[in-house]
Design a protein around this motif. Sequence first.
Motif, PDB file in Angstrom:
ATOM      1  N   GLU A   1      -6.290   3.481  19.833  1.00  0.00           N
ATOM      2  CA  GLU A   1      -6.372   4.584  20.794  1.00  0.00           C
ATOM      3  C   GLU A   1      -6.693   5.907  20.111  1.00  0.00           C
ATOM      4  OE1 GLU A   1      -3.831   2.642  20.261  1.00  0.00           O
ATOM      5  OE2 GLU A   1      -3.437   1.454  22.063  1.00  0.00           O
ATOM      6  N   SER A   2      -5.965   6.206  19.050  1.00  0.00           N
ATOM      7  CA  SER A   2      -6.124   7.502  18.390  1.00  0.00           C
ATOM      8  C   SER A   2      -7.124   7.462  17.248  1.00  0.00           C
ATOM      9  CB  SER A   2      -4.767   7.954  17.840  1.00  0.00           C
ATOM     10  OG  SER A   2      -4.321   7.052  16.830  1.00  0.00           O
ATOM     11  N   GLY A   3      -7.343   6.274  16.681  1.00  0.00           N
ATOM     12  CA  GLY A   3      -8.237   6.155  15.530  1.00  0.00           C
ATOM     13  C   GLY A   3      -7.638   6.659  14.233  1.00  0.00           C
ATOM     14  N   VAL A   4      -6.310   6.828  14.184  1.00  0.00           N
ATOM     15  CA  VAL A   4      -5.653   7.308  12.967  1.00  0.00           C
ATOM     16  C   VAL A   4      -4.415   6.461  12.693  1.00  0.00           C
ATOM     17  CG1 VAL A   4      -6.489   9.672  13.241  1.00  0.00           C
ATOM     18  CG2 VAL A   4      -4.263   9.026  14.212  1.00  0.00           C
ATOM     19  N   MET A   5      -3.879   6.623  11.485  1.00  0.00           N
ATOM     20  CA  MET A   5      -2.663   5.934  11.095  1.00  0.00           C
ATOM     21  C   MET A   5      -1.461   6.574  11.783  1.00  0.00           C
ATOM     22  SD  MET A   5      -3.408   3.462   8.902  1.00  0.00           S
ATOM     23  CE  MET A   5      -1.864   3.204   8.017  1.00  0.00           C
ATOM     24  N   GLU A   6      -0.670   5.766  12.462  1.00  0.00           N
ATOM     25  CA  GLU A   6       0.497   6.273  13.181  1.00  0.00           C
ATOM     26  C   GLU A   6       1.636   5.264  13.088  1.00  0.00           C
ATOM     27  OE1 GLU A   6      -1.737   8.652  16.856  1.00  0.00           O
ATOM     28  OE2 GLU A   6      -0.809   6.693  17.205  1.00  0.00           O
ATOM     29  N   ARG A   7       2.843   5.772  13.282  1.00  0.00           N
ATOM     30  CA  ARG A   7       3.956   4.869  13.545  1.00  0.00           C
ATOM     31  C   ARG A   7       4.667   5.336  14.809  1.00  0.00           C
ATOM     32  NH1 ARG A   7       8.706   5.619   8.960  1.00  0.00           N
ATOM     33  NH2 ARG A   7       9.277   7.793   9.387  1.00  0.00           N
TER      34      ARG A   7
ATOM     35  N   GLY B   1       0.237 -10.592  -3.117  1.00  0.00           N
ATOM     36  CA  GLY B   1      -0.312 -10.279  -1.807  1.00  0.00           C
ATOM     37  C   GLY B   1       0.539  -9.362  -0.967  1.00  0.00           C
ATOM     38  N   ILE B   2       1.313  -8.500  -1.598  1.00  0.00           N
ATOM     39  CA  ILE B   2       2.252  -7.644  -0.875  1.00  0.00           C
ATOM     40  C   ILE B   2       1.877  -6.166  -0.960  1.00  0.00           C
ATOM     41  CG2 ILE B   2       4.649  -6.774  -0.949  1.00  0.00           C
ATOM     42  CD1 ILE B   2       5.546  -9.629  -1.502  1.00  0.00           C
ATOM     43  N   ARG B   3       1.382  -5.734  -2.108  1.00  0.00           N
ATOM     44  CA  ARG B   3       1.233  -4.304  -2.384  1.00  0.00           C
ATOM     45  C   ARG B   3       0.360  -3.579  -1.365  1.00  0.00           C
ATOM     46  NH1 ARG B   3       3.580   0.214  -4.488  1.00  0.00           N
ATOM     47  NH2 ARG B   3       2.056   1.600  -5.448  1.00  0.00           N
ATOM     48  N   LYS B   4      -0.824  -4.089  -1.067  1.00  0.00           N
ATOM     49  CA  LYS B   4      -1.726  -3.366  -0.158  1.00  0.00           C
ATOM     50  C   LYS B   4      -1.076  -3.152   1.199  1.00  0.00           C
ATOM     51  CE  LYS B   4      -5.288  -5.092   2.214  1.00  0.00           C
ATOM     52  NZ  LYS B   4      -6.608  -5.655   2.595  1.00  0.00           N
ATOM     53  N   TYR B   5      -0.401  -4.169   1.692  1.00  0.00           N
ATOM     54  CA  TYR B   5       0.206  -4.063   3.021  1.00  0.00           C
ATOM     55  C   TYR B   5       1.422  -3.139   3.007  1.00  0.00           C
ATOM     56  CZ  TYR B   5      -2.874  -8.057   3.676  1.00  0.00           C
ATOM     57  OH  TYR B   5      -3.978  -8.877   3.721  1.00  0.00           O
ATOM     58  N   ASP B   6       2.140  -3.099   1.884  1.00  0.00           N
ATOM     59  CA  ASP B   6       3.202  -2.099   1.746  1.00  0.00           C
ATOM     60  C   ASP B   6       2.624  -0.691   1.842  1.00  0.00           C
ATOM     61  OD1 ASP B   6       5.448  -3.699   1.514  1.00  0.00           O
ATOM     62  OD2 ASP B   6       5.589  -3.559  -0.664  1.00  0.00           O
ATOM     63  N   LEU B   7       1.561  -0.442   1.091  1.00  0.00           N
ATOM     64  CA  LEU B   7       0.959   0.895   1.089  1.00  0.00           C
ATOM     65  C   LEU B   7       0.485   1.296   2.483  1.00  0.00           C
ATOM     66  CD1 LEU B   7      -1.088   0.732  -2.240  1.00  0.00           C
ATOM     67  CD2 LEU B   7       1.046   1.980  -1.839  1.00  0.00           C
ATOM     68  N   ILE B   8      -0.028   0.332   3.228  1.00  0.00           N
ATOM     69  CA  ILE B   8      -0.494   0.633   4.582  1.00  0.00           C
ATOM     70  C   ILE B   8       0.682   0.989   5.494  1.00  0.00           C
ATOM     71  CG2 ILE B   8      -1.516  -0.397   6.654  1.00  0.00           C
ATOM     72  CD1 ILE B   8      -3.433  -1.905   4.752  1.00  0.00           C
ATOM     73  N   ARG B   9       1.739   0.193   5.474  1.00  0.00           N
ATOM     74  CA  ARG B   9       2.861   0.485   6.386  1.00  0.00           C
ATOM     75  C   ARG B   9       3.587   1.767   5.993  1.00  0.00           C
ATOM     76  NH1 ARG B   9       8.030  -1.064   4.738  1.00  0.00           N
ATOM     77  NH2 ARG B   9       8.151  -2.352   2.863  1.00  0.00           N
TER      78      ARG B   9
ATOM     79  N   GLU C   1      -4.394   5.717   1.243  1.00  0.00           N
ATOM     80  CA  GLU C   1      -5.374   6.715   0.813  1.00  0.00           C
ATOM     81  C   GLU C   1      -4.842   7.517  -0.369  1.00  0.00           C
ATOM     82  OE1 GLU C   1      -7.969  10.502   2.553  1.00  0.00           O
ATOM     83  OE2 GLU C   1      -6.239   9.756   3.675  1.00  0.00           O
ATOM     84  N   GLN C   2      -3.601   7.967  -0.288  1.00  0.00           N
ATOM     85  CA  GLN C   2      -3.022   8.747  -1.377  1.00  0.00           C
ATOM     86  C   GLN C   2      -2.990   7.943  -2.671  1.00  0.00           C
ATOM     87  OE1 GLN C   2       0.816  10.625  -0.519  1.00  0.00           O
ATOM     88  NE2 GLN C   2       1.521  10.116  -2.590  1.00  0.00           N
ATOM     89  N   THR C   3      -2.625   6.683  -2.587  1.00  0.00           N
ATOM     90  CA  THR C   3      -2.537   5.852  -3.791  1.00  0.00           C
ATOM     91  C   THR C   3      -3.905   5.596  -4.393  1.00  0.00           C
ATOM     92  OG1 THR C   3      -0.514   4.816  -2.962  1.00  0.00           O
ATOM     93  CG2 THR C   3      -1.721   3.637  -4.681  1.00  0.00           C
TER      94      THR C   3
END
Length: 603
Positions: A244-250, A472-480, A485-487
């Motif tokens: 909906e927003s096109g951005v990262m949100e929680r 197979g964990i690191r990328k998904y940790d960084l996303i949540r 982007e910062q990393t």
Amino acid sequence: MKKKYIKPLLVSLAMGGLLTFSSCESYLDVENPSTVSQEAVFNSVGYTSSAITGIYNKLMGDNGYGSRVSTLYPNAGDDFIVGGAYNPLDRRGISGFGVHPDNSEIYRPFLEMYAGIERANIAIKYIPLSPLYENGTEAEQAAMRKMYGEALTLRAIFYHELIRNWGDVPAQFEPSADIPDLYLPKTDRDEIYDRLLVDLQIASDLVPWRSESGDPSTRITKSAVKGLRARIALARGGYSLRRESGVMERRSDYRDHYQIARNETLDIIQSGQHSLNPEFEQVFRSLHTAGGDPTNEHIFQVGAFGGNSRTDSKLGYSNGIRIDRNSVYGAANGQLEAIPTYFYEFDSLGDSRRDVTLAYFTINKDDNKELVSANVMRDGKFRKYWTSIAGTNQNLGINWPILRYADVLLMFAEADNELNGAPSAEAVAAYEAVRSRAYTGYEERMGTTPTGQTEFLEAVRQERFLEFGGEGIRKYDLIRWNLLEQTINETRAKLTDFMNGEGRYANVPQYVYTIPTRFNNAPDVSAEMATFDLFGGSVAGAMYTPAPASTPAGYTRKNWRAAVNADYVAQYAVAFEPNKSELFPIYSGVLNQNYNLTQDYGY
């Protein structure tokens, strides 16, 4: 493409309830080639068990955790990447964060997940309808309820994999035969996750603890259900790229999901069913052989078997240490490469995880171990020579770790800290249990555990970085955490400093000098590394202190800092775009099969 509906459920016992895609290979179009009716299947505990095995089988293979889902999809962070030059139309497009919708690497795993979901949906519908479920003997009822819980949990795994790679996806929770129109639009991931969290709560009451069932870690137990529910709750409570927003949100209710994660992980901890293996290396050796996990650290792993591309894995061949095809240990390709700076995230002396996680040597045709350049270190948790299989075999029977007790401890520490505004004594103990295992014999180098909320969270994040490299964990940790982007930007800066020998890398040598030595396949990695012939003596002496500019007599020069140049830095995450690259596009062929699907997230 014509719509087709499921024929009566048929089970091939030899293949554990095989369901196959038709020739047009659509996630909408599933055929069923067996010879036993639905009623017969779920009126028998044995047949039902075979159908459940068929669901498990969809986890493994080239299009599951045997290759693509485990080695290609997650490895695009700051621990490992897929080696080679960026190409948006092959596996390196994934690692470069620029997957094209025509990239076939995102096609078959997508289908595979839906095949697993279809198998699970059939079992979930028909098991409760079986007369054995309510009216069988006590043993029959217990077996059917357990398998019902397993099916619910396996379906959750498939959906979680779809969501964390593609975001919102079409969701069906009934067999395809019961759905009038299979051209489904996307369902919001929150709605799917909320359904899965309820399903897993039900499953946790149906599936017994390991001590009660006696099941191996390749089968779902109560701990697996609870641990996976915690993982999904943290994903639901974390950041993600929204349509909906096109951005990262929680979402604003994220604390509710941290509470679920805390409750579930605490239940596992208090159950006493699992503990940490005292030797970090043995956690991964046990994936290569039967047994070898006496503390039950592996809560759930995907079993590999059969020596084929459907039910076995290419772990240890496609990833892991590279081995020359003429070696007695046989060929291993090792396409995953470590980010050079990852080596220096580990303590130089005390952290036993470094030399298990990072394989910075190769085995040549003469069975000697040779130091590699800093830019082509491999992931060391998967090693062909830890199996009994040599030659050119690519399917090595190595299992994939889905959930370890170390992850449970660190999820608990993270959730507890978030909810309490600071870590409790129990959270500190959980964090320190993982860290102290890594520093056995060097506890004085562990440092002091921070007690502030922000500082403790950073410590937990770093510990997850060090503990789960290549799993197979690191990328998904960084996303949540909304830190991808910062990393990536920080890693580019680190690589630049590494290249220039600046900052924390000021004493890192440009070259390392070595003499190839016989590979002995020692009983532990530390013993093997002790026989490495490096100018400067130990690894701590050779890789952390400046070296001479000219090659000492008898030694061979290997590029270390010199292996990272401007082109390497520029190619790292070369196509990353924030608020786009966090997710894959839907494969164009799948999109063309369903007029209700849309290509979102800027693709």
